[in-house]
Design a protein around this motif. Sequence first.
Motif, PDB file in Angstrom:
ATOM      1  N   UNK A 170       7.533  -3.406  -4.868  1.00  0.00           N
ATOM      2  CA  UNK A 170       8.152  -3.960  -3.664  1.00  0.00           C
ATOM      3  C   UNK A 170       9.149  -5.050  -4.040  1.00  0.00           C
ATOM      4  N   UNK A 171       8.736  -5.945  -4.924  1.00  0.00           N
ATOM      5  CA  UNK A 171       9.607  -7.050  -5.336  1.00  0.00           C
ATOM      6  C   UNK A 171      10.882  -6.519  -5.975  1.00  0.00           C
ATOM      7  N   UNK A 172      10.747  -5.588  -6.902  1.00  0.00           N
ATOM      8  CA  UNK A 172      11.923  -5.052  -7.596  1.00  0.00           C
ATOM      9  C   UNK A 172      12.843  -4.302  -6.644  1.00  0.00           C
ATOM     10  N   UNK A 173      12.265  -3.637  -5.670  1.00  0.00           N
ATOM     11  CA  UNK A 173      13.041  -2.927  -4.662  1.00  0.00           C
ATOM     12  C   UNK A 173      13.880  -3.909  -3.849  1.00  0.00           C
ATOM     13  N   UNK A 174      13.281  -5.040  -3.507  1.00  0.00           N
ATOM     14  CA  UNK A 174      13.953  -6.022  -2.652  1.00  0.00           C
ATOM     15  C   UNK A 174      15.017  -6.819  -3.408  1.00  0.00           C
ATOM     16  N   UNK A 175      14.728  -7.199  -4.660  1.00  0.00           N
ATOM     17  CA  UNK A 175      15.629  -8.123  -5.362  1.00  0.00           C
ATOM     18  C   UNK A 175      16.784  -7.432  -6.081  1.00  0.00           C
ATOM     19  N   UNK A 213      -1.642   3.698  -7.640  1.00  0.00           N
ATOM     20  CA  UNK A 213      -1.541   2.630  -8.618  1.00  0.00           C
ATOM     21  C   UNK A 213      -2.378   1.436  -8.186  1.00  0.00           C
ATOM     22  N   UNK A 214      -2.658   0.548  -9.136  1.00  0.00           N
ATOM     23  CA  UNK A 214      -3.271  -0.727  -8.779  1.00  0.00           C
ATOM     24  C   UNK A 214      -2.292  -1.500  -7.897  1.00  0.00           C
ATOM     25  N   UNK A 215      -2.824  -2.308  -6.991  1.00  0.00           N
ATOM     26  CA  UNK A 215      -1.949  -3.013  -6.046  1.00  0.00           C
ATOM     27  C   UNK A 215      -1.029  -4.009  -6.741  1.00  0.00           C
ATOM     28  N   UNK A 216      -1.432  -4.483  -7.904  1.00  0.00           N
ATOM     29  CA  UNK A 216      -0.546  -5.380  -8.653  1.00  0.00           C
ATOM     30  C   UNK A 216       0.796  -4.713  -8.910  1.00  0.00           C
ATOM     31  N   UNK A 217       0.740  -3.446  -9.367  1.00  0.00           N
ATOM     32  CA  UNK A 217       1.985  -2.730  -9.670  1.00  0.00           C
ATOM     33  C   UNK A 217       2.717  -2.338  -8.396  1.00  0.00           C
ATOM     34  N   UNK A 218       1.981  -2.064  -7.345  1.00  0.00           N
ATOM     35  CA  UNK A 218       2.622  -1.761  -6.070  1.00  0.00           C
ATOM     36  C   UNK A 218       3.406  -2.967  -5.557  1.00  0.00           C
ATOM     37  N   UNK A 219       2.825  -4.153  -5.685  1.00  0.00           N
ATOM     38  CA  UNK A 219       3.523  -5.372  -5.260  1.00  0.00           C
ATOM     39  C   UNK A 219       4.775  -5.600  -6.102  1.00  0.00           C
ATOM     40  N   UNK A 220       4.662  -5.297  -7.399  1.00  0.00           N
ATOM     41  CA  UNK A 220       5.831  -5.451  -8.272  1.00  0.00           C
ATOM     42  C   UNK A 220       6.925  -4.479  -7.878  1.00  0.00           C
ATOM     43  N   UNK A 249       0.822  -1.209   0.000  1.00  0.00           N
ATOM     44  CA  UNK A 249       0.000   0.000   0.000  1.00  0.00           C
ATOM     45  C   UNK A 249       0.861   1.267   0.000  1.00  0.00           C
ATOM     46  N   UNK A 250       2.030   1.188   0.619  1.00  0.00           N
ATOM     47  CA  UNK A 250       2.928   2.336   0.613  1.00  0.00           C
ATOM     48  C   UNK A 250       3.404   2.647  -0.800  1.00  0.00           C
ATOM     49  N   UNK A 251       3.567   1.588  -1.602  1.00  0.00           N
ATOM     50  CA  UNK A 251       4.087   1.761  -2.957  1.00  0.00           C
ATOM     51  C   UNK A 251       3.001   2.103  -3.969  1.00  0.00           C
ATOM     52  N   UNK A 252       1.726   2.070  -3.558  1.00  0.00           N
ATOM     53  CA  UNK A 252       0.668   2.480  -4.485  1.00  0.00           C
ATOM     54  C   UNK A 252       0.678   3.994  -4.681  1.00  0.00           C
ATOM     55  N   UNK A 253       1.230   4.714  -3.704  1.00  0.00           N
ATOM     56  CA  UNK A 253       1.164   6.178  -3.739  1.00  0.00           C
ATOM     57  C   UNK A 253       2.508   6.860  -3.948  1.00  0.00           C
ATOM     58  N   UNK A 254       3.586   6.117  -3.855  1.00  0.00           N
ATOM     59  CA  UNK A 254       4.916   6.723  -3.951  1.00  0.00           C
ATOM     60  C   UNK A 254       5.204   7.236  -5.360  1.00  0.00           C
ATOM     61  N   UNK A 255       5.468   8.516  -5.479  1.00  0.00           N
ATOM     62  CA  UNK A 255       5.926   9.175  -6.713  1.00  0.00           C
ATOM     63  C   UNK A 255       4.889   9.226  -7.825  1.00  0.00           C
ATOM     64  N   UNK A 256       3.615   9.014  -7.510  1.00  0.00           N
ATOM     65  CA  UNK A 256       2.578   9.036  -8.546  1.00  0.00           C
ATOM     66  C   UNK A 256       1.516  10.074  -8.194  1.00  0.00           C
ATOM     67  N   UNK A 257       0.751  10.502  -9.227  1.00  0.00           N
ATOM     68  CA  UNK A 257      -0.288  11.502  -9.014  1.00  0.00           C
ATOM     69  C   UNK A 257      -1.543  10.882  -8.419  1.00  0.00           C
ATOM     70  N   UNK A 258      -1.835   9.648  -8.829  1.00  0.00           N
ATOM     71  CA  UNK A 258      -2.978   8.916  -8.298  1.00  0.00           C
ATOM     72  C   UNK A 258      -2.526   7.508  -7.934  1.00  0.00           C
TER      73      UNK A 258
END
Length: 304
Positions: A204-209, A195-202, A184-193
Motif C-alpha cells: 500500500x505504501x509503495x503504491x501511494x508514494x 501474504x503477511x499483513x506486513x508486506x500488504x501494508x508495504x 487486506x486487499x493487498x494480501x491477496x492481490x497477484x499471489x497464490x496464497x
Amino acid sequence: MANIEILGVPHAYELTAPTSSCFHTLVFIHGWLNSRGYWQPVISRLSADLQCLSYDLRGFGESQSHAKTDFSQIPTSVSLNSISSSVVGSTFDSLYTPAAYAQDLTVLLQQMNITSAWLIGHSLGGTIALWGAAQMPECVKGVICINAGGGIYLKEAFEQFRSAGQKFLQVRPRWLSQMPLIDLLFTRASVARPLERYWARQRVIDFVVADPEAALGTLLDSTTEEEINRLPQLVSQLKQPVYFLAGAEDKVMEPKYVRHLASFHRLFQYCGDNVIEIPECGHLAMLEQPDAVVEHIQAIVKSH
C-alpha cells in the motif's frame, strides 16, 4: 539505508558486507510499484555467503526527486556497442523505458566500483536486468529473471492492461494508506496464497508514494508494441547465462509467457533448461516462496 546520486536523482540502496566465498555481487531490481524492501527475505538468507545490493528504482520507494534525469551526464565510458542498433532503436527517447532504467543501473555499479555482478530482477525489474546485461557485458556475469517474461504483443490485451493501469494509478490519495483494513486487499492481490499483513501494508505504501510520472511512464513505456517485440531479440543476443523463475500460479506473468521469452536464449536447449517453475507461487515469488528462490539462486550462481 544509504543514498547515491545517479544522473541528478538520489537513489536509496542497501549493500551487505563482502564475503570471502564469492567475488560476485548479487544486484536485486524490484518491479513496478514496488521497492527494494521486497528482497529482504531473500537477501537475509543469502548475505552470509554472497554480497547483495538492492536499490529503489528512480521514482519508486525512497528514490524520489522532482528533478529530471539528465542523460547528457552519462559517463562516456558507458558503451552500447554490444547491443545491435536494431535492438536499441529509440530506447533512450524516454526516461522510463527499461533501457533507461538499465542506464541508471550502469551508473550505479560504476559509482560503487562493482565489476562483477549477477542481476536478479522481478517482473519489470527482470526486463531492466536483461537490458543491464546487454549494456554491461563485461560486468554482468549472468541474469536471473523472477516472474518476468513476455515478448508477445497481444494488441487488445495490452490496450486493456494499459487502460486499467492508468485508471488504477488515478486512485492514489495519500490518505489511502491510513484507511483501516485497506491492506487486506493487498494480501491477496497477484499471489497464490495471502501474504503477511506486513508486506500488504508495504505494498500500500509503495503504491501511494510512487512518483506519478514514473509510475505512469514505466507502465506505458514498457508495454508498447515496439518494446515488447524487442525483448526476444535482446535475449537472443545475450552471451551471459540467463535463467527464469516462474510462479506456477502466476496470473500476471503466466509460465507460458516466461517460457516463451526464455526460449530465445541458448540455455533453453529446446526443452526449457533455463526455466524453473515454483509450485504454489503467484507473482511475488520472493515473498511467497523465499526459500525456493534462494535455493535456485544459490544453485545457479554456483554452477557458473
